[in-house]
Motif scaffolding. Structure first.
Motif, PDB file in Angstrom:
ATOM      1  N   TYR A   8     -10.925  10.204  28.500  1.00 53.22           N
ATOM      2  CA  TYR A   8     -11.465  11.489  28.059  1.00 53.22           C
ATOM      3  C   TYR A   8     -12.089  12.176  29.260  1.00 53.22           C
ATOM      4  CZ  TYR A   8     -10.756   9.920  23.295  1.00 53.22           C
ATOM      5  OH  TYR A   8     -10.180   9.485  22.129  1.00 53.22           O
ATOM      6  N   ASP A   9     -11.594  13.354  29.573  1.00 49.66           N
ATOM      7  CA  ASP A   9     -12.066  14.140  30.701  1.00 49.66           C
ATOM      8  C   ASP A   9     -13.103  15.132  30.178  1.00 49.66           C
ATOM      9  OD1 ASP A   9     -12.457  15.917  32.790  1.00 49.66           O
ATOM     10  OD2 ASP A   9     -10.338  15.932  33.366  1.00 49.66           O
ATOM     11  N   LEU A  10     -14.348  14.933  30.583  1.00 49.87           N
ATOM     12  CA  LEU A  10     -15.445  15.782  30.134  1.00 49.87           C
ATOM     13  C   LEU A  10     -15.738  16.915  31.118  1.00 49.87           C
ATOM     14  CD1 LEU A  10     -17.843  12.904  29.018  1.00 49.87           C
ATOM     15  CD2 LEU A  10     -16.092  14.064  27.667  1.00 49.87           C
ATOM     16  N   GLY A  11     -14.976  16.982  32.209  1.00 49.91           N
ATOM     17  CA  GLY A  11     -15.213  17.996  33.231  1.00 49.91           C
ATOM     18  C   GLY A  11     -16.257  17.538  34.224  1.00 49.91           C
ATOM     19  N   ARG A  12     -16.322  18.218  35.357  1.00 51.87           N
ATOM     20  CA  ARG A  12     -17.303  17.913  36.398  1.00 51.87           C
ATOM     21  C   ARG A  12     -17.267  16.446  36.823  1.00 51.87           C
ATOM     22  NH1 ARG A  12     -22.520  21.391  34.361  1.00 51.87           N
ATOM     23  NH2 ARG A  12     -21.445  23.399  34.315  1.00 51.87           N
ATOM     24  N   ASP A  13     -16.074  15.901  36.907  1.00 56.95           N
ATOM     25  CA  ASP A  13     -15.874  14.495  37.315  1.00 56.95           C
ATOM     26  C   ASP A  13     -16.587  13.503  36.411  1.00 56.95           C
ATOM     27  OD1 ASP A  13     -14.115  14.978  39.402  1.00 56.95           O
ATOM     28  OD2 ASP A  13     -15.735  15.288  40.845  1.00 56.95           O
ATOM     29  N   ASN A  14     -16.704  13.829  35.123  1.00 56.07           N
ATOM     30  CA  ASN A  14     -17.263  12.908  34.136  1.00 56.07           C
ATOM     31  C   ASN A  14     -16.144  12.481  33.194  1.00 56.07           C
ATOM     32  OD1 ASN A  14     -20.112  12.929  34.812  1.00 56.07           O
ATOM     33  ND2 ASN A  14     -20.077  15.062  34.155  1.00 56.07           N
ATOM     34  N   TYR A  15     -16.044  11.176  32.985  1.00 58.51           N
ATOM     35  CA  TYR A  15     -14.969  10.621  32.176  1.00 58.51           C
ATOM     36  C   TYR A  15     -15.502   9.519  31.272  1.00 58.51           C
ATOM     37  CZ  TYR A  15     -12.142  12.854  35.758  1.00 58.51           C
ATOM     38  OH  TYR A  15     -11.599  13.762  36.608  1.00 58.51           O
ATOM     39  N   VAL A  16     -14.809   9.310  30.170  1.00 60.40           N
ATOM     40  CA  VAL A  16     -15.062   8.178  29.287  1.00 60.40           C
ATOM     41  C   VAL A  16     -13.714   7.501  29.068  1.00 60.40           C
ATOM     42  CG1 VAL A  16     -15.737   7.443  26.964  1.00 60.40           C
ATOM     43  CG2 VAL A  16     -17.021   9.267  28.119  1.00 60.40           C
ATOM     44  N   LEU A  17     -13.661   6.211  29.324  1.00 62.83           N
ATOM     45  CA  LEU A  17     -12.441   5.444  29.106  1.00 62.83           C
ATOM     46  C   LEU A  17     -12.616   4.624  27.838  1.00 62.83           C
ATOM     47  CD1 LEU A  17      -9.661   4.406  30.070  1.00 62.83           C
ATOM     48  CD2 LEU A  17     -10.914   2.593  31.279  1.00 62.83           C
ATOM     49  N   VAL A  18     -11.689   4.767  26.909  1.00 66.65           N
ATOM     50  CA  VAL A  18     -11.708   4.007  25.665  1.00 66.65           C
ATOM     51  C   VAL A  18     -10.485   3.106  25.647  1.00 66.65           C
ATOM     52  CG1 VAL A  18     -11.573   4.165  23.151  1.00 66.65           C
ATOM     53  CG2 VAL A  18     -12.946   5.807  24.427  1.00 66.65           C
TER      54      VAL A  18
END
Length: 111
Positions: A51-61
């Motif tokens: 999941y790409d949250l923008g501003r180089d923030n991600y969540v991997l599920v």
């Protein structure tokens, strides 16, 4: 039918990728992703979404079917993934222990 073990090639596996703009949508999307049933006749027993949250923030599920992994293996998976990611980020070769056995060995013992 009769149960059997099949090691499938990794070439066709893919990482899902979704852009998400807010926390509520992220939580709803993750819940929906977790609830997708596995088709044991054709699906890989691991699926993952970045999941790409923008501003180089991600969540991997990552979702494993219980037929392919167990609670004991979870700690090993997280530790090794953390090492791989850390090595990638720092540009070094990952340091992972040699495997003394494969999951397929354990499955054969169980049979």
């Amino acid at each position: 039918g009769v149960g059997y073990q099949e090691v499938v090639k990794s070439e066709d596996w893919f990482l899902d990728h979704k852009y998400i703009s807010d926390q509520v949508l992220l939580e709803e999307s993750i819940q929906s992703y977790l609830m997708i049933p596995f088709d044991l006749s054709k699906d890989y027993k691991l699926r993952a979404c970045l999941y790409d949250l923008g501003r180089d923030n991600y969540v991997l599920v990552c979702v494993f079917h219980h037929i392919a992994s167990d609670g004991w293996s979870e700690g090993i998976l997280v530790k090794e993934f953390t090492e791989l990611y850390s090595a990638f980020q720092s540009g070094r070769v990952p340091v992972l222990p040699d495997l003394s056995l494969q999951y397929s060995d354990y499955a054969i013992w169980q049979r």
